[in-house]
Design a protein around this motif. Structure first.
Motif, PDB file in Angstrom:
ATOM      1  N   ARG A   1     -13.228  -6.513   5.280  1.00  0.00           N
ATOM      2  CA  ARG A   1     -12.073  -5.807   4.702  1.00  0.00           C
ATOM      3  C   ARG A   1     -11.860  -4.466   5.400  1.00  0.00           C
ATOM      4  O   ARG A   1     -10.718  -4.107   5.722  1.00  0.00           O
TER       5      ARG A   1
ATOM      6  N   LEU B   1      -8.541  -3.578   7.625  1.00  0.00           N
ATOM      7  CA  LEU B   1      -7.709  -2.457   7.197  1.00  0.00           C
ATOM      8  C   LEU B   1      -7.579  -1.401   8.286  1.00  0.00           C
ATOM      9  O   LEU B   1      -6.468  -0.966   8.618  1.00  0.00           O
TER      10      LEU B   1
ATOM     11  N   LYS C   1      -1.936  -6.089   6.519  1.00  0.00           N
ATOM     12  CA  LYS C   1      -1.491  -4.996   5.665  1.00  0.00           C
ATOM     13  C   LYS C   1      -1.208  -5.448   4.241  1.00  0.00           C
ATOM     14  O   LYS C   1      -1.323  -4.669   3.308  1.00  0.00           O
ATOM     15  N   ASN C   2      -0.821  -6.707   4.083  1.00  0.00           N
ATOM     16  CA  ASN C   2      -0.530  -7.224   2.751  1.00  0.00           C
ATOM     17  C   ASN C   2      -1.837  -7.477   2.000  1.00  0.00           C
ATOM     18  O   ASN C   2      -2.723  -8.185   2.481  1.00  0.00           O
ATOM     19  N   GLU C   3      -1.983  -6.904   0.806  1.00  0.00           N
ATOM     20  CA  GLU C   3      -3.238  -6.968   0.068  1.00  0.00           C
ATOM     21  C   GLU C   3      -3.618  -8.404  -0.286  1.00  0.00           C
ATOM     22  O   GLU C   3      -4.793  -8.781  -0.238  1.00  0.00           O
ATOM     23  N   ARG C   4      -2.647  -9.214  -0.664  1.00  0.00           N
ATOM     24  CA  ARG C   4      -2.957 -10.591  -1.041  1.00  0.00           C
ATOM     25  C   ARG C   4      -3.463 -11.386   0.151  1.00  0.00           C
ATOM     26  O   ARG C   4      -4.434 -12.151   0.033  1.00  0.00           O
TER      27      ARG C   4
ATOM     28  N   LEU D   1      -4.844 -10.083   2.716  1.00  0.00           N
ATOM     29  CA  LEU D   1      -6.131  -9.484   3.074  1.00  0.00           C
ATOM     30  C   LEU D   1      -7.254 -10.160   2.301  1.00  0.00           C
ATOM     31  O   LEU D   1      -8.319 -10.463   2.868  1.00  0.00           O
TER      32      LEU D   1
ATOM     33  N   ARG E   1     -12.997  -2.613  -4.305  1.00  0.00           N
ATOM     34  CA  ARG E   1     -11.958  -2.278  -3.330  1.00  0.00           C
ATOM     35  C   ARG E   1     -11.585  -0.796  -3.374  1.00  0.00           C
ATOM     36  O   ARG E   1     -11.440  -0.145  -2.333  1.00  0.00           O
TER      37      ARG E   1
ATOM     38  N   ASP F   1     -11.818   1.908  -0.453  1.00  0.00           N
ATOM     39  CA  ASP F   1     -10.642   2.646   0.029  1.00  0.00           C
ATOM     40  C   ASP F   1     -10.928   4.144   0.072  1.00  0.00           C
ATOM     41  O   ASP F   1     -10.552   4.827   1.033  1.00  0.00           O
TER      42      ASP F   1
END
Length: 212
Positions: free
Chosen positions: A120, A124, A130-133, A135, A197, A201
């Motif tokens: 991850r 990133l 870039k799309n979280e889903r 990812l 997550r 981040d």
């Protein structure tokens, strides 16, 4: 964002290496089997080599470094005792009435949890996804692929060395061991993505701040 002024070694960096090599040396003192020990700790040594050679090009977040170290320690403990004979998990098995030692399942859980963190962060920071889903899909797929590849490695080693690989395989007579190992990796990756997550981040943002 991927390069940082390294300067002098930080206390955390020194502590990381001190813990790694201290546990590595302990694990290598009269292990159950030196052959099994070498097989089990090899991924940790490979990981250390990769981290060292790429450090000046790509510095990971503190969370990722910490989890990588934890994974290495799991490998070293398993290498010292073999996964089927870690004393603490023998005790737990007796308490709970289990028929087998489940330290190997912890190892495979970590094998999904930590690679999820690594994959991850890499995706990133390199702006691959870039799309979280999507990812999440890519990270889970990577973790399952990594787990499946490790099972293939175990199979190849077993074919190459025969009975000497029994402790490395750690099946303990369980016919569904391979499938359950991959399932534990899936659970590990899912738990990281579900609950860690935001922590990751925040850790990544600290790396970005230091790089500016």
């Amino acid at each position: 964002m991927n390069t940082i002024n390294k300067g002098q070694p930080s206390p955390l960096k020194i502590l990381w290496l001190a813990v790694f090599f201290t546990v590595l040396m302990w694990s290598g003192i009269q292990p159950k089997s030196y052959f099994t020990w070498l097989l089990e700790v090899a991924p940790a040594l490979i990981g250390l080599t990769i981290l060292a050679t790429t450090y000046h090009k790509f510095t990971w977040s503190r969370l990722t470094y910490f989890l990588i170290l934890m994974h290495c320690l799991v490998l070293m403990v398993g290498g010292h005792y073999t996964y089927a004979e870690v004393p603490l998990f023998d005790t737990i098995a007796n308490w709970l009435g289990w028929e087998r030692n489940h330290y190997d399942k912890l190892g495979h859980f970590v094998q999904g949890f930590v690679p999820a963190c690594i994959a991850r962060e890499l995706l990133l920071r390199l702006n691959v996804v870039k799309n979280e889903r999507w990812l999440i899909v890519f990270v889970v797929s990577f973790c399952l692929a990594f787990s499946a590849f490790y099972e293939l490695v175990e199979w190849w080693v077993a074919i190459a060395v025969g009975e000497e690989a029994e402790a490395f395989l750690g099946t303990q007579g369980y016919v569904w061991d391979t499938q359950s190992d991959m399932f534990m990796a899936l659970i590990g990756s899912a738990i990281f993505l579900a609950f860690f997550r935001k922590w990751q981040d925040a850790s990544i943002r600290k790396v970005a701040i230091k790089a500016t």
